[in-house]
Design an enzyme around this catalytic site. Structure first.
Site, mmCIF file in Angstrom:
data_model
loop_
_atom_site.group_PDB
_atom_site.id
_atom_site.type_symbol
_atom_site.label_atom_id
_atom_site.label_comp_id
_atom_site.label_asym_id
_atom_site.label_seq_id
_atom_site.Cartn_x
_atom_site.Cartn_y
_atom_site.Cartn_z
ATOM 1 N N GLU A 1 1.719 -8.519 9.732
ATOM 2 C CA GLU A 1 2.020 -7.366 10.582
ATOM 3 C C GLU A 1 1.527 -7.670 11.983
ATOM 4 O OE1 GLU A 1 -0.213 -4.328 11.639
ATOM 5 O OE2 GLU A 1 -1.891 -4.498 10.242
ATOM 6 N N ASP B 1 -0.118 -4.242 5.821
ATOM 7 C CA ASP B 1 -0.978 -3.836 6.925
ATOM 8 C C ASP B 1 -2.405 -4.176 6.552
ATOM 9 O OD1 ASP B 1 1.344 -2.909 7.883
ATOM 10 O OD2 ASP B 1 0.854 -0.775 7.778
ATOM 11 N N HIS C 1 0.834 -1.206 0.000
ATOM 12 C CA HIS C 1 0.000 0.000 0.000
ATOM 13 C C HIS C 1 0.868 1.255 0.000
ATOM 14 C CE1 HIS C 1 0.650 -0.844 4.278
ATOM 15 N NE2 HIS C 1 0.409 0.414 4.520
#
Lengths: 701, 623
Positions: free
Chosen positions: B202, B177, B67
């Protein structure tokens, strides 16, 4: 594998339809319908404006006169074709006739390649026996749904005019009525050779469309869908239209690529992703566009008006240049852009002269591109004419195009990455250069209406929707312009609107792979087998290729051999337990294999069976080969046995059996007959020692 | 075969996520982030560990970015443009669209405001992004012939994805994430059940368990409302791009409901620009937002207005007044102003840099909604995927240790938490590939019914009720023969095919034994003598069959009048005086009570046969 072509289709708006039997599953490719056949029906007369009203009046009075005349002329077979010969009834729609010959319940999977390939789907899904899984890309499903809804809503106008239909077989469908139709119309009803009558259906309802959509499974770009654990199905962009795709299907025994009409560098949609189809075993080549293009030269109509312009989608491409460069050269793209610019400049000229422009083209990509161009061209000419987009689904369609950047061509995607708005129509809508209206009679439209203007509206057949009303309004205006697509019989299409003073611009857009390019394409794809349409045979010519190929034609089943064995994954746990033996004659290691076979994600996998029953009952050893008695004797002697050979002969002196008598260490007898050996012994130990010795001289597993 | 996992960043820390995974020879870099807390060389992952020769293009198969947050992508322009990596880079469409904004914003802050020497230029960012291939969710990409990757929805921020990578039979998932609960504008993470050797997840909130977020939303809105009602100003710095949209939607909604007229200003630039992307990429938001797009795009905020200025500048102005409110994001990286404020007691003084110090008297509200999953979410995901191994990254060591123990004890999955620069090897699954003949596959797929009769007499009452008399089994045990030949791939066929292919015939090897048993006349009186001999023999066979049934409860004893059959063992009377299977001392049977039994069997049932022989021989002792 069996492949049957159900329909070769007819150009962009009526894609082909096939059925494939693979790994025990039946896959249907597309479920289109032939909307060009609507041409045999008369459009609904209208009274929305004075010109049209007059025309309608005269038109209908002629019609009644014509009807009376009909009574007298019953015997005359070939009537001249005029507006009155069109069928004045609620239209039926022509579906793929051959599909009706198949049992719907036997279809396992339906793959929809383009929004056009979806239009006949509700006919199929509303059948109570239908149980197949339908796959389509998200964009195709959404656009297809909107097109179907629009069709249903446009058809409503007919229903309102003619009233509810009384029976399944309307008057016009009666044999003697059909016989009376002019040749041109009969050809559409019965097919060119007069054998294709059938498949005419009353349109589905909005509820059918809704129910149909519930059965469609939407796929992301190149998402792997797994059917029945066996088939892995993937959609890759074909470049023909936003959301349209080609299919990759792979099972444990074969991988297949289905290539529908594809465009290498598309003007609007994400381009043909051919790399993804590389190295599949079989290619089903289903791009008929090049022969559609050739047809065009044969029956070229003269109805293109003053501005009429013939574009060929066959360019004299340099056949010698090789590889990807050839496929991806932007010649096609530039040519397409040039066409669009030409349409724009014609439109601008026409507006300058005070006329309006009517564009009944259903290609979303082309519509979006034209809107972009109009925005630029009109601004540069400093003209402020409104652009209307009139359709019951205009708003949804435009909203949808704004949120699928994943399906747009590179040029538009780059706009996204560089922070520009995707389309200028967002801006145009805001500042009143573009209007979206659901129908021609909506109050808002009447308030904002001004001429000259540019109108995008359905339907391209010129029989349904707002286009009918606008044509009636403008057909007498020599300054106005109608932009229509080639491939449609313009003479027939414009029949109800004659005499036409309006200019007509007929143009074609790239709708498939050029024949020259397909050679390069197949070279890159490296398939092992290719299926071509029969009608391309003459264009393909002698191919010097590494792959084998054959041709298919409508409604003839073609058998495709599987190219390889099924692939099997053996888990390491199982492989570790294997005990190999080496064969005596051949240089070969063999092992008995036993486990649990699973099929997961298109692959066979053999697991260690964790069943106790399996392990406690080892399968009997199997011996094969012939016993060499001398070898056996030697083997026995090595084991400190005292053995003697005795030949037993039958009554007729024929050899019956050989017996080996063992006297030491204890008594035993071995009888060898053909393919059987019997050991007789009273002592367990000696029996097992002997049987081991026999296993030693035989091959066993 | 092993998967080698080299952690270049986010090992036992949060910041500069970067893991290089080698699967069957293919090397993939997951994320290429920078650490926001450092300004020296420590801000970038130590790329030299990948390749001593610095030939990164050759040593990596591809880079995957999960991301657009800087701790996941911040070092990418540096790596491609300065270090010279030139291979493929994959990220989702929204990430590709939004990443340049983040990078450019960061570059500007570093160069224009802090006056630092730039690590990469605007052109670098543009050039770097040109090398990126955008991917759709679930799109299966064949990077090369062996390496396959696929993105799954991760929630977290717009376009955040977990990535699946497969080479041969070995497969892993790198989560980046993610968020396991949907928020106002994004859905929850979604992934298929996959067969995995390794999951790298994560663990920002490795020990946090959150309650309902509606409570937290209400608290936030109440604090904001109270502040503006009493004439204060509210500053909501949103470091993360997605948070801005989330909070805007929340406030927009609240403003409309409460009919508030207090203006909301967006800091110009980033948020406005990003908002345009959010509108176009609405398909990547939550289902609820998507469903409303036709009527009103949820990202057309009604109450928003635009104004210039950076949050830090505003903060300097507003911080000294106690009427004002500053909200802080749930997680602030060590070293940032946010982090200082979080641990400070109001009123306080905060040193921005060498010369600037501000008095902070305003109220502070800590936002506790976070786009990261909590510990329950991590456990749920790991349990759902059930990989063979788990690696934790992107978290704080003590919390990670707790989570690791939990994963190992509760789920029984090996778990590791390598530190930066550490390398880890994990064994992988591997299958042997073989071709299988049609006949083999067919024989495996056809049902193989087995009917087992239960002898009711043998069962006690408790079993009688529960056990049906007839049990039907369908054990599709696949049996075949694996053949290995030189220069040919292994092939699996069934037995008949194999024989046919070799051109050989089956050779049956049987054993036989004919033996004498003395049967004492057990029946009382002479009645037995009157019976015809066949029926007498029949009853004797029956007697034996019952005895065998008792002694061999695991086998199906078939009493077929003339003989008894158990598996391949056939027992029958033998009246042939010259039976070839009679070995040993051959005595003329004088005694009428002496009977010969002939047994024959195939090799496989050898042990069983001898048991039966012994059992029949024992007859004379028993009776």
């Amino acid at each position: 594998m069996e492949f049957t072509c159900l329909s070769e289709g007819k150009g962009y708006y009526f894609p082909p339809c096939h059925i494939l039997d693979i790994c025990g599953f039946r896959v249907l490719f597309d479920c289109p319908m032939d909307l060009s056949s609507l041409a045999i029906f008369s459009p609904v007369p209208t009274s929305s404006n004075s010109i049209a009203y007059n025309r309608k009046f005269s038109c209908s009075s002629e019609k009644y006169a014509g009807l009376e005349l009909n009574e007298d002329k019953r015997l005359k077979i070939d009537k001249p074709l005029d507006a009155n010969s069109l069928i004045g009834a609620e239209p039926h729609y022509r579906t793929v006739k051959n599909l009706l010959l198949w049992n719907v319940s036997f279809i396992d999977v339906v793959l929809i390649s383009s929004p056009m390939g979806m239009l006949g789907l509700p006919f199929l899904t509303r059948n109570k026996d239908f149980s197949a899984k339908v796959y389509a890309t998200e964009a195709t499903a959404r656009i297809g749904q909107l097109m179907m809804e629009d069709l249903v809503s446009m058809h409503k106008e007919y229903r309102q005019f003619y009233g509810a239909e009384e029976s399944d077989a309307p008057q016009w469908m009666k044999w003697d009525e059909l016989e009376l139709l002019p040749l041109e119309l009969r050809q559409i009803v019965f097919g060119a050779d007069g054998t294709e009558f059938g498949g005419w259906m009353p349109l589905y309802s909005a509820a059918d469309v809704k129910a149909c959509m519930l059965k469609v499974e939407c796929l992301k770009y190149a998402e792997e869908a797994c059917y029945g654990g066996t088939l892995i199905i993937q959609a890759f962009s074909s470049g023909l239209e936003i959301g349209s795709c080609n299919w990759g299907i792979s099972g444990p025994k074969a991988s297949i690529s289905y290539i529908s009409s594809s465009v290498f560098s598309s003007a609007a949609a994400m381009s043909f992703n051919y790399q993804a189809l590389q190295r599949s075993d079989v290619i089903l080549y289903s791009d008929f566009s090049s022969c559609n293009g050739l047809d065009k030269f044969d029956n070229d109509d003269n109805c293109s008006g003053a501005a009429g312009n013939n574009y060929s989608n066959l360019s004299s491409d340099d056949v010698n240049s090789e590889g990807h460069d050839t496929l991806l050269n932007d010649e096609e793209y530039l040519e397409e852009m040039e066409k669009l610019n030409f349409i724009c400049s014609c439109s601008v000229d026409c507006i300058k002269a005070g006329g309006s422009v009517l564009i009944p083209i259903a290609r979303i990509g082309i519509t979006l591109q034209l809107l972009e161009r109009f925005a630029v061209n009109l601004a540069s000419e400093n003209m402020r004419v409104p652009i209307f987009l009139i359709s019951s689904v205009a708003e949804e369609l435009i909203a949808f195009t704004n949120i699928i950047p994943e399906w747009l061509c590179e040029q538009w995607q780059d706009r996204l990455y560089s922070g520009q708005p995707l389309f200028s129509h967002v801006e145009m809508l805001k500042d009143g250069r573009l209007y979206l209206f659901p129908a021609i009679h909506s109050l808002k439209l009447l308030k904002t209406w001004q001429e000259p203007c540019i109108v995008f509206c359905p339907h391209w057949s010129l029989r349904l929707g707002p286009v009918v009303h606008l044509l009636l309004r403008w057909s007498a205006d020599q300054n106005s312009l109608l932009v229509m697509e080639e491939g449609l019989d313009a003479n027939l299409a414009l029949l109800p609107f004659k005499p036409m003073a309006m200019k007509v611009l007929q143009c074609s857009f790239v709708s498939g792979i050029q024949m020259q390019k397909s050679h390069h394409l197949l070279k890159i794809l490296q398939p092992r087998h290719v299926l071509f349409p029969e009608i391309l045979r003459q264009h393909i010519g002698p191919l010097e290729t590494v792959f084998s190929f054959n041709y298919y034609s409508e409604n003839k089943m073609v058998h495709i051999p599987y190219m390889k064995d099924s692939e099997l994954d053996i888990t390491v746990e199982l492989a570790c337990q294997l005990q190999y033996t080496t064969l005596k004659q051949q240089d070969m290691n063999i092992s008995r294999l036993k486990g649990e076979l699973m099929i997961e994600h298109g692959r066979y996998r053999l697991h260690l069976g964790n069943d106790e029953q399996v392990s406690s009952h080892p399968r009997p050893l199997v011996h094969f080969g012939r016993i060499d008695l001398n070898n056996l004797l030697t083997a026995l002697q090595k084991l400190d046995m005292n053995a003697t050979l005795e030949e037993v002969t039958g009554a007729a002196g024929s050899h019956k059996a050989s017996r080996i008598h063992v006297s030491e260490p204890s008594k035993a007898m071995i009888e060898v007959i053909e393919a059987q050996t019997v050991i007789s012994a009273a002592d367990e130990n000696i029996a097992s020692v002997i049987s081991q010795a026999i296993s030693g001289v035989l091959d066993c597993i | 075969m092993v998967i080698e996992c080299l952690v270049l960043g986010a090992g036992q820390e949060v910041g500069k996520s970067c893991v290089v995974v080698t699967i069957n020879g293919k090397r993939i870099m997951f994320d290429c982030g920078m650490h926001m807390g450092y300004l020296d060389h420590r801000r970038y992952p130590d790329f030299s560990l990948i390749s001593k020769s610095h030939d990164f293009t050759r040593s990596l198969s591809c880079i995957i970015i999960t991301h657009f947050h800087l701790d996941h992508i911040g070092a990418l322009p540096y790596f491609t443009q300065v270090c010279g990596y030139n291979g493929p880079i994959y990220m989702t469409y929204p990430t590709k669209a939004l990443a340049p904004l983040m990078l450019e914003d960061y570059r500007k802050v570093m160069v224009d405001r802090r006056g630092e020497e730039e690590q990469f230029s605007s052109e670098h960012i543009v050039e770097c992004m040109k090398k990126v291939t955008a991917v759709d969710l679930k799109q299966t990409i064949q990077v090369d012939e062996d390496l396959q990757i696929r993105a799954y929805y991760a929630g977290h921020v717009l376009g955040a994805a977990m990535f699946y990578a497969k080479v041969g039979d070995a497969a892993i998932v790198y989560t980046g994430d993610y968020n396991m609960t949907p928020d106002r504008h994004l859905g929850a993470a979604q992934i298929d059940r996959l067969q995995l050797d390794l999951v790298i997840t994560e663990s920002t909130y490795a020990t946090t368990y959150r309650d309902s977020k509606y409570v937290r939303e209400r608290e936030f809105l109440k604090a904001v409302h109270k502040c503006v009602a009493s004439g204060g100003k509210v500053l909501i710095p949103t470091f993360a791009l997605g948070r801005a949209q989330e909070l805007c939607m929340l406030l927009d909604d609240y403003w409309e409901r409460m009919n508030l007229k207090v203006p909301i200003y967006f800091s110009a630039g980033l948020t406005i620009q990003a908002n345009m992307y959010y509108k176009v990429l609405i398909n990547w938001t939550s289902q609820k937002v998507k469903d409303t797009y036709a009527t009103r795009n949820a990202f057309d905020f009604k109450n928003g207005m635009i104004s210039g200025g950076f949050s830090l500048e505003v903060f300097k102005q507003w911080a000294p007044c106690e009427k004002n409110l500053v909200t802080l994001p749930g997680y602030c990286v060590a070293g940032t102003v946010g982090h200082k404020l979080m641990s400070a007691k109001i009123p306080t003084q905060i040193r921005l840099d060498e010369d600037v110090q501000i008095n902070v008297r305003c109220q502070i509200h800590q936002l506790s909604f976070s786009p990261h999953t909590d510990a329950k979410g991590i456990m749920d995901l790991v349990k759902f995927l059930s990989p063979k191994h788990v690696i934790l990254v992107h978290g704080e060591k003590p919390k990670m240790v707790t989570l690791k123990e939990k994963i190992q004890s509760e789920l029984g999955i090996q778990c590791y938490l390598p530190a930066n620069s550490e390398s880890l090897c994990i064994p992988t699954t591997h299958h042997i590939k073989a071709g299988a003949s049609d006949a083999f596959v067919r024989s495996c797929l056809s049902p193989n019914f087995k009917f087992l009769k239960t002898n009711s007499a043998e069962l006690d009452d408790s079993h009688k009720r529960t056990m049906p008399l007839l049990q039907v089994y369908d054990d599709r045990v696949s049996e075949g023969i694996l053949t290995l030949q030189k220069n040919q791939s292994p092939k699996v066929v069934n037995q008949n095919e194999f024989m046919e292919a070799l051109g050989v015939e089956k050779h049956e090897v049987k054993l036989a034994h004919c033996f004498r048993v003395y049967i004492p006349d057990s029946e009382s009186g002479d009645a037995s003598d009157c019976l015809p001999s066949t029926s007498r023999k029949g009853s004797l066979l029956h007697l034996i069959s019952e005895k065998l049934c008792r002694e061999l409860p695991d086998f199906d004893v078939q009493d077929c009048q003339e003989h008894i059959q158990i598996q391949s063992v056939v027992v029958s009377f033998c009246s042939n005086e010259k039976c070839p299977h009679r070995t040993g001392v051959s005595l003329q049977s004088v005694d009428k009570k002496e009977v010969h039994f002939c047994c024959s069997w195939s090799v496989a049932d050898d042990a069983l046969a001898w048991r039966i022989v012994a059992s029949i021989k024992n007859l004379e002792l028993d009776t």
